[in-house]
Design a protein around this motif. Structure first.
Motif, PDB file in Angstrom:
ATOM      1  N   GLU A 280     -11.506  -0.094  -2.647  1.00 35.02           N
ATOM      2  CA  GLU A 280     -11.294   0.702  -3.854  1.00 35.02           C
ATOM      3  C   GLU A 280     -10.207   0.118  -4.747  1.00 35.02           C
ATOM      4  OE1 GLU A 280     -11.194   4.917  -3.280  1.00 35.02           O
ATOM      5  OE2 GLU A 280     -12.421   4.778  -1.482  1.00 35.02           O
ATOM      6  N   LEU A 281      -9.411  -0.798  -4.189  1.00 31.35           N
ATOM      7  CA  LEU A 281      -8.377  -1.489  -4.959  1.00 31.35           C
ATOM      8  C   LEU A 281      -8.089  -2.821  -4.284  1.00 31.35           C
ATOM      9  CD1 LEU A 281      -6.155  -1.368  -7.245  1.00 31.35           C
ATOM     10  CD2 LEU A 281      -4.612  -0.508  -5.465  1.00 31.35           C
TER      11      LEU A 281
ATOM     12  N   ALA B 184       0.822  -1.206   0.000  1.00 35.13           N
ATOM     13  CA  ALA B 184       0.000   0.000   0.000  1.00 35.13           C
ATOM     14  C   ALA B 184       0.857   1.257   0.000  1.00 35.13           C
ATOM     15  CB  ALA B 184      -0.939  -0.002   1.203  1.00 35.13           C
TER      16      ALA B 184
ATOM     17  N   ASP C 101      -6.609   4.481   4.021  1.00 31.38           N
ATOM     18  CA  ASP C 101      -5.893   5.757   3.999  1.00 31.38           C
ATOM     19  C   ASP C 101      -4.502   5.621   4.601  1.00 31.38           C
ATOM     20  OD1 ASP C 101      -7.997   6.971   2.755  1.00 31.38           O
ATOM     21  OD2 ASP C 101      -8.776   7.977   4.546  1.00 31.38           O
TER      22      ASP C 101
ATOM     23  N   THR D 123     -14.129  -4.377  -8.653  1.00 34.54           N
ATOM     24  CA  THR D 123     -13.049  -3.599  -8.059  1.00 34.54           C
ATOM     25  C   THR D 123     -11.803  -3.678  -8.925  1.00 34.54           C
ATOM     26  OG1 THR D 123     -13.912  -4.186  -5.862  1.00 34.54           O
ATOM     27  CG2 THR D 123     -11.681  -3.281  -5.953  1.00 34.54           C
TER      28      THR D 123
ATOM     29  N   GLY E 186      -0.222  -0.265  -4.396  1.00 33.55           N
ATOM     30  CA  GLY E 186      -1.247   0.609  -3.822  1.00 33.55           C
ATOM     31  C   GLY E 186      -0.785   2.024  -3.543  1.00 33.55           C
ATOM     32  N   ARG E 187       0.432   2.329  -3.948  1.00 29.06           N
ATOM     33  CA  ARG E 187       0.992   3.648  -3.642  1.00 29.06           C
ATOM     34  C   ARG E 187       0.133   4.763  -4.243  1.00 29.06           C
ATOM     35  NH1 ARG E 187       7.361   5.306  -4.377  1.00 29.06           N
ATOM     36  NH2 ARG E 187       7.233   7.361  -3.382  1.00 29.06           N
ATOM     37  N   GLY E 188      -0.208   5.745  -3.416  1.00 28.78           N
ATOM     38  CA  GLY E 188      -0.988   6.887  -3.880  1.00 28.78           C
ATOM     39  C   GLY E 188      -2.491   6.688  -3.839  1.00 28.78           C
ATOM     40  N   HIS E 189      -2.951   5.467  -3.487  1.00 27.21           N
ATOM     41  CA  HIS E 189      -4.391   5.201  -3.440  1.00 27.21           C
ATOM     42  C   HIS E 189      -4.952   5.560  -2.070  1.00 27.21           C
ATOM     43  CE1 HIS E 189      -5.322   3.027  -7.228  1.00 27.21           C
ATOM     44  NE2 HIS E 189      -4.025   2.835  -7.227  1.00 27.21           N
ATOM     45  N   ARG E 190      -6.068   6.248  -2.058  1.00 24.05           N
ATOM     46  CA  ARG E 190      -6.773   6.544  -0.823  1.00 24.05           C
ATOM     47  C   ARG E 190      -7.875   5.506  -0.611  1.00 24.05           C
ATOM     48  NH1 ARG E 190      -4.483   9.869   2.607  1.00 24.05           N
ATOM     49  NH2 ARG E 190      -6.484  10.713   3.306  1.00 24.05           N
TER      50      ARG E 190
ATOM     51  N   VAL F  96      -7.694  -0.171   0.650  1.00 22.83           N
ATOM     52  CA  VAL F  96      -6.893  -0.999  -0.247  1.00 22.83           C
ATOM     53  C   VAL F  96      -6.720  -2.360   0.421  1.00 22.83           C
ATOM     54  CG1 VAL F  96      -4.658  -1.296  -1.378  1.00 22.83           C
ATOM     55  CG2 VAL F  96      -5.680   0.985  -1.211  1.00 22.83           C
TER      56      VAL F  96
END
Length: 264
Positions: free
Chosen positions: A204-205, A120, A148, A227, A125-129, A132
């Motif tokens: 969300e991911l 994450a 988050d 998803t 998942g980097r940058g995903h809010r 995850v």
């Protein structure tokens, strides 16, 4: 090296066959130098594993924060489950057994949680809010929930019941080999599991990990979910990196948390 650093920590990943560690650059999520690995002792009793963890830790001559992940549920540093380790681990405090073998402050967490935290923050998942979820398909199904950027620990959602069966009994990577399934047949099972999971928690991911993620072209395109899906990027070092990250953040939190009110 001494004290708590904002950009370095040691991570140690305890597995059923090997115990490996590495010094981690936390600005990049990458190892500093080579990782060090020793075979997991058999039987994998608490004392024997602690000795091996100590040897791995000592190889780095580092006395800053150290994270140690374990293949089981870990609550407040105490092991609650140990599916692939000696049953003597259940109820054992990692802080009491492993802690004295470390040169610096220790932090302890579940292995899937460590890998998911690394993915994450530094990987797929980097940058995903938002929420995850990392799903590792291996001998079982490991789950990590990151909301988050914060870990929600010990999510044993690989064991949800689907059609009267423990999900990982049907959908783990080991089930494909055990039942002699084609990639297409197994992907239908994996999709059913993922759809059930997404209907429960609405991520969300979803990041797909585990040893089977080394061959993503054979099965990821066959999955059917609403998803978005991503393939894990850190693979072999995810547990080390995630453990180091968790330990460093816990150590920094302890250092900056203000003291409570003085007793009257």
């Amino acid at each position: 090296m001494a004290g708590i650093s904002a950009d370095q920590a040691l991570g140690i990943d305890i597995g059923g066959t090997g115990i490996k560690g590495g010094l981690v650059d936390l600005t990049k999520g990458e190892l500093i130098g080579e990782r060090f690995r020793l075979d997991t002792p058999q039987p994998a009793t608490p004392d024997a594993v602690a000795e091996t963890v100590g040897k791995v830790a000592q190889s780095f001559s580092f006395d800053g924060a150290c994270g140690v992940d374990f293949p089981g549920v870990v609550l407040n540093g105490v092991v609650q489950t140990a599916a692939n380790m000696d049953k003597a681990w259940i109820g054992t405090s990692l802080a009491d057994t492993v802690g004295p073998k470390l040169a610096g402050p220790g932090f302890y967490l579940n292995d899937a949680d460590a890998a998911g935290l690394a993915e994450a923050r530094y990987g797929a998942g980097r940058g995903h809010r938002g929420l995850v979820v990392t799903v590792t398909f291996g001998t079982g199904i490991g789950i990590a929930l990151i909301h988050d950027g914060k870990l929600v620990p010990n999510a044993e959602l690989g064991h949800i019941e689907i059609d009267g069966h423990d999900a990982e009994h049907k959908a783990a990577a080991s089930a494909r080999e055990r039942d002699g399934l084609s990639w297409e047949h197994w992907a239908k099972r994996a999709s059913k599991y993922l759809v059930t999971l997404e209907n429960l928690i609405w991520p969300e991911l979803i990041i797909l990990g585990g040893g089977i993620s080394k061959k993503p072209d054979k099965w990821v395109p066959l999955l059917k979910t609403r998803t978005p899906l991503a393939v894990a990027q850190l693979i072999n070092n995810a547990g080390i990196v995630g453990s180091a990250l968790a330990a460093n953040e816990a150590a920094l939190d302890r250092r900056v948390t203000p003291a409570g009110p003085s007793p009257h």
